[in-house]
Design an enzyme around this catalytic site. Structure first.
Site, PDB file in Angstrom:
ATOM      1  N   HIS A 144      69.256 -43.585  26.242  1.00  0.00           N
ATOM      2  CA  HIS A 144      68.907 -44.211  27.523  1.00  0.00           C
ATOM      3  C   HIS A 144      69.175 -45.717  27.479  1.00  0.00           C
ATOM      4  O   HIS A 144      69.801 -46.281  28.386  1.00  0.00           O
ATOM      5  CB  HIS A 144      67.433 -43.945  27.834  1.00  0.00           C
ATOM      6  CG  HIS A 144      66.891 -44.757  28.959  1.00  0.00           C
ATOM      7  ND1 HIS A 144      66.843 -44.302  30.257  1.00  0.00           N
ATOM      8  CD2 HIS A 144      66.372 -46.016  28.983  1.00  0.00           C
ATOM      9  CE1 HIS A 144      66.316 -45.237  31.030  1.00  0.00           C
ATOM     10  NE2 HIS A 144      66.017 -46.287  30.283  1.00  0.00           N
ATOM     11  N   GLU A 145      68.696 -46.376  26.421  1.00  0.00           N
ATOM     12  CA  GLU A 145      68.861 -47.828  26.328  1.00  0.00           C
ATOM     13  C   GLU A 145      70.333 -48.204  26.160  1.00  0.00           C
ATOM     14  O   GLU A 145      70.805 -49.181  26.759  1.00  0.00           O
ATOM     15  CB  GLU A 145      68.025 -48.379  25.171  1.00  0.00           C
ATOM     16  CG  GLU A 145      66.525 -48.148  25.314  1.00  0.00           C
ATOM     17  CD  GLU A 145      65.934 -48.735  26.583  1.00  0.00           C
ATOM     18  OE1 GLU A 145      66.512 -49.702  27.124  1.00  0.00           O
ATOM     19  OE2 GLU A 145      64.903 -48.229  27.052  1.00  0.00           O
ATOM     20  N   HIS A 148      72.197 -48.217  29.481  1.00  0.00           N
ATOM     21  CA  HIS A 148      72.064 -49.436  30.284  1.00  0.00           C
ATOM     22  C   HIS A 148      73.192 -50.413  29.946  1.00  0.00           C
ATOM     23  O   HIS A 148      73.788 -51.033  30.837  1.00  0.00           O
ATOM     24  CB  HIS A 148      70.723 -50.116  30.011  1.00  0.00           C
ATOM     25  CG  HIS A 148      69.572 -49.545  30.779  1.00  0.00           C
ATOM     26  ND1 HIS A 148      69.595 -49.367  32.142  1.00  0.00           N
ATOM     27  CD2 HIS A 148      68.339 -49.131  30.372  1.00  0.00           C
ATOM     28  CE1 HIS A 148      68.438 -48.867  32.553  1.00  0.00           C
ATOM     29  NE2 HIS A 148      67.665 -48.708  31.490  1.00  0.00           N
ATOM     30  N   GLU A 205      67.595 -46.930  36.128  1.00  0.00           N
ATOM     31  CA  GLU A 205      66.830 -46.185  35.136  1.00  0.00           C
ATOM     32  C   GLU A 205      67.199 -44.693  35.165  1.00  0.00           C
ATOM     33  O   GLU A 205      67.365 -44.064  34.122  1.00  0.00           O
ATOM     34  CB  GLU A 205      65.330 -46.354  35.376  1.00  0.00           C
ATOM     35  CG  GLU A 205      64.798 -47.741  35.104  1.00  0.00           C
ATOM     36  CD  GLU A 205      64.924 -48.140  33.644  1.00  0.00           C
ATOM     37  OE1 GLU A 205      64.854 -47.254  32.782  1.00  0.00           O
ATOM     38  OE2 GLU A 205      65.104 -49.332  33.374  1.00  0.00           O
TER      39      GLU A 205
END
Length: 296
Positions: A144-145, A148, A205
């Protein structure tokens, strides 16, 4: 009437610009192109700033004896997981091949992790210790990070902030020209822009969740771990703000979104494990009060 005019101005600035084309994906998740707002904040400059800020963070942590040493078991674990994920980032952003990836552990009770532009990853001991993350769950957080950074959300948000500021000034000028109070117009426009930015952040997100699932699945980590992860998060974030006032979607929304994309990522996971999809056992986390996650 005044409010309607201002809302139209702000909406017009944020809308009407098509997303940049995305490289074709033959399998896995499908998301739109990266935001054209990135052009207002060159990514290369952000990556340099991120590298400097990351180095300063590590130096401060070292001075406070809060930087995990290279031989720390959790550091070794995090870097091993990252090394499995990184090769699957290239299809999302070719520039990631040249990033100087770094993965470090910071001693803090914060339940947090991040990946800065250019591949600078940090995990806090709080997220590992409080949530008792399995390797699959670490991979979901890390994916997920990383997403980004791959989708250049930092540049996108900087661009949107610049446009929002311009919109507020424009609203004041137009309101003054039409005989309205410029200060009132600026206040209303600022409020509209702020709510818009929150919504955009939630979209980022959600996109990072989806892309992160794809990356983790290709690396052989179970995407269903994302469901258990957010169930764990729900147990420690009971006092979180309402979804519409938060930059992060509510946990139940994220779980629903993950379930919706399992048909796209579970075949990737089965292929990575070299097993038939139907033969995959349920995902079992290490928390006894969380039920095994099955598919379909």
């Amino acid at each position: 009437m005044k409010h309607s005019l201002i809302v139209l101005i702000i909406s017009g600035l944020f809308g009407g610009m098509p997303a940049l084309a995305q490289s074709p994906q033959q399998d896995g998740v499908k998301v739109g192109g990266m935001s054209p707002m990135r052009i207002f904040a060159p990514t290369g400059a952000l990556e340099k700033q991120a590298a400097l800020q990351y180095a300063q963070t590590l130096q401060l942590a070292e001075n406070q004896h809060a930087l995990g040493p290279d031989n720390h078991p959790q550091v070794i674990r995090l870097r091993a997981i990252a090394n499995r994920l990184i090769p699957y980032t290239y299809r999302w952003n070719e520039r990631s091949r040249s990033w100087k990836w770094e993965i470090n552990l910071l001693g803090s009770k914060q339940i947090n992790a991040y990946c800065m532009p250019g591949g600078k990853i940090a995990f806090y001991t709080g997220i590992l210790d409080t949530l008792k993350l399995t390797d699959d769950e670490v991979a979901i957080v890390m994916g997920h990070e990383i997403a980004h950074a791959l989708r250049e959300h930092g540049a996108e948000r900087a661009g949107k902030a610049a446009v929002a500021n311009f919109g507020v000034k424009l609203a004041e000028i137009i309101a003054g020209a039409k005989g309205y109070d410029p200060n009132l117009a600026g206040t209303v426009a600022g409020g509209v822009a702020n709510v818009s930015m929150l919504a955009f952040s939630r979209e980022d997100e959600t996109e990072a969740d989806i892309v992160g699932l794809d990356i983790a699945a290709r690396a052989g980590y179970d995407p269903r771990a994302g469901i258990a992860l957010w169930q764990k998060m729900g147990m420690v974030n009971k006092n979180s703000p309402p979804q519409w006032l938060s930059t992060h979607p509510a946990g139940n929304s994220r779980i629903a979104e993950i379930r919706r994309h399992l048909p796209e990522v579970m075949p990737l996971y089965a292929r990575a494990k070299d097993v038939d999809l139907a033969s995959l056992p349920a995902y079992r986390t290490n928390a006894g009060n969380i039920a095994p996650v099955t598919y379909p």
